[in-house]
Design a protein around this motif. Structure first.
Motif, PDB file in Angstrom:
ATOM      1  N   ASP A   5      37.097  -0.401  93.573  1.00 33.09           N
ATOM      2  CA  ASP A   5      37.464   1.011  93.434  1.00 33.09           C
ATOM      3  C   ASP A   5      38.290   1.252  92.170  1.00 33.09           C
ATOM      4  N   GLN A   6      37.621   1.177  91.056  1.00 32.96           N
ATOM      5  CA  GLN A   6      38.234   1.457  89.762  1.00 32.96           C
ATOM      6  C   GLN A   6      37.171   2.081  88.862  1.00 32.96           C
ATOM      7  N   PRO A   7      37.565   2.976  87.948  1.00 37.11           N
ATOM      8  CA  PRO A   7      36.562   3.785  87.244  1.00 37.11           C
ATOM      9  C   PRO A   7      35.687   3.029  86.258  1.00 37.11           C
ATOM     10  N   TRP A  23      43.191   4.933  84.734  1.00 38.49           N
ATOM     11  CA  TRP A  23      43.779   6.250  84.974  1.00 38.49           C
ATOM     12  C   TRP A  23      44.823   6.645  83.941  1.00 38.49           C
ATOM     13  N   ASP A  24      45.164   5.758  82.987  1.00 37.32           N
ATOM     14  CA  ASP A  24      46.020   6.174  81.872  1.00 37.32           C
ATOM     15  C   ASP A  24      45.422   7.388  81.162  1.00 37.32           C
ATOM     16  N   ASP A  25      44.102   7.471  81.137  1.00 35.47           N
ATOM     17  CA  ASP A  25      43.420   8.577  80.460  1.00 35.47           C
ATOM     18  C   ASP A  25      42.963   9.667  81.424  1.00 35.47           C
ATOM     19  N   ALA A  54      50.144   8.938  80.024  1.00 39.53           N
ATOM     20  CA  ALA A  54      51.121   8.344  80.938  1.00 39.53           C
ATOM     21  C   ALA A  54      50.842   6.863  81.154  1.00 39.53           C
ATOM     22  N   ASP A  55      51.875   6.175  81.596  1.00 40.90           N
ATOM     23  CA  ASP A  55      51.772   4.744  81.888  1.00 40.90           C
ATOM     24  C   ASP A  55      51.425   4.581  83.361  1.00 40.90           C
ATOM     25  N   MET A  56      50.136   4.535  83.662  1.00 44.10           N
ATOM     26  CA  MET A  56      49.664   4.469  85.057  1.00 44.10           C
ATOM     27  C   MET A  56      49.552   3.008  85.476  1.00 44.10           C
ATOM     28  N   VAL A  57      50.661   2.443  85.902  1.00 42.77           N
ATOM     29  CA  VAL A  57      50.684   1.008  86.184  1.00 42.77           C
ATOM     30  C   VAL A  57      49.919   0.667  87.451  1.00 42.77           C
ATOM     31  N   ASP A  58      49.830   1.641  88.399  1.00 43.42           N
ATOM     32  CA  ASP A  58      49.115   1.385  89.646  1.00 43.42           C
ATOM     33  C   ASP A  58      48.740   2.719  90.278  1.00 43.42           C
ATOM     34  N   LEU A  59      48.092   2.646  91.422  1.00 42.37           N
ATOM     35  CA  LEU A  59      47.614   3.869  92.071  1.00 42.37           C
ATOM     36  C   LEU A  59      48.744   4.743  92.580  1.00 42.37           C
TER      37      LEU A  59
END
Length: 823
Positions: free
Chosen positions: A139-141, A315-317, A367-372
């Protein structure tokens, strides 16, 4: 299973999996014939890099009962969040049989029974990573794959997915088979099933293709759907985007489905967009809501290219996908005939962004999306509205033609794959001939909003607060033409220094950032402020008025002006406002002013004064007009015992001459009577019998939660915190619970909130936890003690999402205290 820190997916984990794996196909067979659980037989085919052969990874699956699970014929283990995949081969096949309960939170596979006719409706919601609640999935883009879907369902249901499907019926069961999908990310998976009815069908036809367009809703709402208008907007969007992007629509079909109890406005599932039922209008609504629906339709359609055809790696983008769709949907809305779309953007989206950007939790657009857990909290005003605002400024800087040229190059290179912002920036630089690295640093990697203020003495002196940024701004000079303030001079310039001086005509009103090209708060010179105080409603340009209103609100929130001044400004000029979105936002700001920014001892007097003046305006504005509708809605919100006769008439569907009171407005008036203690269970029961619909059911839930007795508030609190209500029932219970005229009814729950909020968060899914944490927060007791308790709770919790929410609520309390001191 509720999400927790142990079930999150980190960016690092996703990068490792992406380096190891290439996913070919998910073959999914769903059985939806049981009322309580769904079952799924999953076959996943994937390969791994040479370096990963013999190593292990994991595939995500949340909250299922696993009957069997085998990788390459060998059993694998399951821990409730993921299946372990050891001893990887070059080519692998995973087979899993599992089942899970349907969701009632709007996350994963949600089930809803219409209380009106007991029809059942299901829909999936997978973003950002809730496909794993439905089937085993990486489950990752950036691990795109093809999906082959089969569904067994009751024979009288219709089933919709990303691709067209066909069914055969045996006895009482239908067997659906859908065409294989193109490669797509897991968060775009769609499964919608139930007694949906098709309320319209059309097609988008070009020389090269014919795309089937479908429009669906549940049966009890079908007669209210504006199919013709929705299709017109959709087809305008197809024409606009295909021309601007130089890419045909990339998929087979385009269904839009209104689904019940939806948490968001809409979701861009490939070929099967799900939408909020609030966009079905059974009663008259403000034009602002009609326009917001159009922009939402165009936003989701834009995602078919930007986000779906070309998808972020991680998800950073997220900001890029959402900001782009938000920005370009406003351009498309103008093309579709909504000519004041940028006024709407200024009044709503930018107001959202400015608030978010002044909180302690603000973050860069990138943003710094380190995790969900970080991702869940960042579907916010920075990601959507600030990002779209700075994209608009970029377009003002480089030109729309050059911007779209870069977008076309981006699609041409990255179609069907994944990309990062650096890829887009490279194409925009090539198209515009500009080095955009400094612009990116200033606007995408910084935080906060700076303020542009100006004075007039030997010309115009414009000052900006630190840090100095490059602002492309329009400067408008307005003078009286009859009884209107009309722009008589306009110039665009770049502000690159702390102080900029220009020669301009000396007119009653000077407006910096006219045309709203940049992102900044505004503080006008003394002459302009005096002009606006007396003549704001006379400005003949809607966007300029919106900028003036926005500046007035910013000054109120920043305690540079008192809430009483702002309320009088609204009362003096609201009847002249013609833009529906501006009126809607002002009415929300009025509520915030009365609820938060006026000292408690003064609130009853000011609320009565405001509601009295408002009702006078109701009778002065054109009968049946948009502004009259919104003024009456606001009057009901703030009415108190002195207004009981007027509110009772509205509850009986008797309004001012020329105005038709809808069933929905009558419910709102009845709810206000309940809060006054002038109506109760008997009247609520009678209204629910008369309005035997799902809308009436929710309105009654809301009304019962408003009954102003200690016993009822205690029972409502117990129900709210029981975990039993669905997501939409919970929202109405919370709104009703906190809407009181006597704040002493809620004072016992201040301590209870802080005692229980951490446990409630830990026991709930993100959507439900957010509703509880924000909705039950004791904003009814604005004090230094509440601020301290909030800060202490934020420091003590281990839950990242709750910590962020409490930090923001602490900021809200502190801002309210500061504003009260300036009163």
């Amino acid at each position: 299973m509720p999400a927790s820190l142990t079930t999150t997916i980190t960016r690092h984990q996703a990068q490792l999996r992406a380096a190891m794996l290439e996913v070919d196909t998910y073959r999914l067979h769903f059985d939806l014939t049981d009322d309580d659980v769904f079952t799924v037989h999953t076959v996943v085919n994937f390969s791994v890099s040479a370096a990963a052969i013999g190593h292990s990874t994991a595939i995500d699956l949340l909250g299922h009962e696993v009957v069997s699970a085998e990788l390459n014929g060998q059993p694998v283990t399951y821990d409730g969040a993921r299946l372990s995949l050891p001893d990887l081969h070059e080519d692998n096949e995973l087979m899993v049989r599992s089942s899970a309960k349907y969701s009632t939170t709007g996350e994963g596979l949600h089930r809803y029974m219409d209380p009106f006719d007991e029809a059942v409706y299901l829909y999936s919601q997978c973003a950002p990573a809730d496909a794993r609640r439905i089937f085993p999935v990486f489950d990752q883009p950036d691990l795109k794959a093809r999906y082959k879907i089969q569904v067994t369902a009751p024979a009288h249901w219709h089933v919709i997915s990303n691709e067209p499907g066909e069914c055969t019926i045996h006895d009482e069961v239908a067997h659906w088979s859908f065409a294989p999908s193109p490669v797509m990310s897991s968060y775009l998976f769609a499964l919608i099933a139930g007694e949906y009815v098709q309320v319209g069908e059309d097609s988008w036809d070009t020389a090269d293709a014919s795309v089937a367009l479908g429009l669906w809703s549940r049966r009890s709402l079908a007669r209210y759907v504006d199919a013709e208008e929705i299709f017109d907007i959709t087809k305008n969007g197809f024409a606009f985007y295909e021309d601007q992007f130089d890419q045909p629509y990339p998929y087979t079909k385009y269904d839009q489905i209104f689904v019940p109890e939806f948490n968001a406005g809409a979701m861009e599932n490939i070929g099967a967009v799900t939408m909020l039922e609030d966009y079905i209008f059974r009663s008259p609504v403000p034009q602002a809501t009609v326009q917001r629906r159009a922009i939402t339709i165009l936003h989701e359609l834009a995602h078919m290219w930007f986000g779906n055809l070309v998808t972020m790696k991680w998800w950073d983008d997220l900001w890029l996908s959402e900001s782009f769709a938000e920005f370009v949907s406003h351009i498309a809305a103008i093309d579709a005939g909504f000519t004041d779309a940028w006024t709407t953007f200024n009044a709503t989206e930018k107001t959202w962004a400015y608030r978010q950007d002044q909180l302690a939790t603000t973050h860069p657009v990138v943003a710094d999306m380190v995790d969900l857990d970080a991702v869940a909290g960042n579907f916010d005003g920075i990601t959507y509205a600030k990002g779209a605002s700075v994209l608009r400024q970029l377009v003002a800087l480089v030109g729309q033609d050059q911007f779209m040229k870069g977008i076309r190059q981006y699609f041409a290179e990255h179609a069907w794959g994944n990309a990062e912002f650096s890829d887009l920036l490279r194409h925009l630089e090539n198209a515009s001939g500009r080095d955009l690295s400094d612009w990116s640093r200033q606007w995408l990697h910084s935080t906060g909003v700076n303020t542009l203020s100006w004075q007039r003495q030997n010309g115009l002196t414009i000052m900006q607060t630190q840090p100095v940024q490059q602002h492309r701004v329009g400067i408008g000079c307005y003078d009286f033409t009859g009884n209107k303030l009309t722009r008589t001079h306009y110039v665009e310039t770049d502000l690159n220094a702390e102080i900029t001086t220009l020669d301009i005509p000396d007119t009653p009103l000077v407006l910096v950032n006219d045309a709203d090209l940049t992102y900044a708060k505004l503080r006008a010179d003394t002459t302009s402020v005096l002009t606006l105080t007396d003549h704001l409603g006379a400005i003949d340009d809607a966007l300029a008025r919106s900028l003036a209103w926005g500046s007035a609100w910013d000054q109120t929130r920043d305690a540079n002006a008192s809430a009483s001044w702002f309320l009088e400004l609204v009362l003096d000029h609201i009847a002249s406002e013609t833009d529906s979105s501006v009126v809607m936002m002002l009415m929300r700001q009025v509520a915030e002013s009365l609820d938060r920014y006026i000292p408690t001892a003064h609130v009853p007097l000011y609320r009565q004064h405001f509601s009295s003046r408002l009702w006078q305006l109701v009778q002065q504005v054109p009968a049946g007009s948009d502004v009259q509708l919104q003024l009456i809605q606001t009057f009901i919100r703030h009415a108190r015992t002195d207004d009981v006769t007027t509110v009772s008439a509205l509850a009986d569907k008797r309004g001012p001459e020329g105005f038709s009171v809808s069933t929905d407005m009558a419910w709102t008036a009845l709810q206000r009577l309940v809060a006054m203690g002038e109506a109760g269970e008997t009247e609520i029961d009678a209204a629910e019998i008369e309005d035997d619909t799902s809308t009436g059911y929710l309105a009654a839930i809301h009304a019962r939660a408003m009954i102003p007795t200690p016993e009822n508030k205690a029972a409502t609190w117990e129900l709210i915190t029981s975990g039993e209500p669905t997501n939409l029932e919970l929202r109405h219970l919370v709104m009703g619970f906190r809407d009181v005229h006597d704040v002493s009814l809620l004072l016992p729950y201040t301590a209870q909130y802080f005692d229980t909020v951490d446990d409630l968060w830990g026991a709930s899914s993100f959507e439900m936890a957010e509703t509880l944490a924000v909705g039950l927060f004791p904003m009814w007791e604005i004090s230094e003690q509440t601020a301290q308790q909030t800060q202490d709770a934020a420091s003590a919790t281990i839950h990242t999402g709750l910590q962020r929410i409490l930090t923001e609520l602490h900021d809200d309390v502190h801002r309210a205290l500061t504003a009260r001191k300036a009163f």
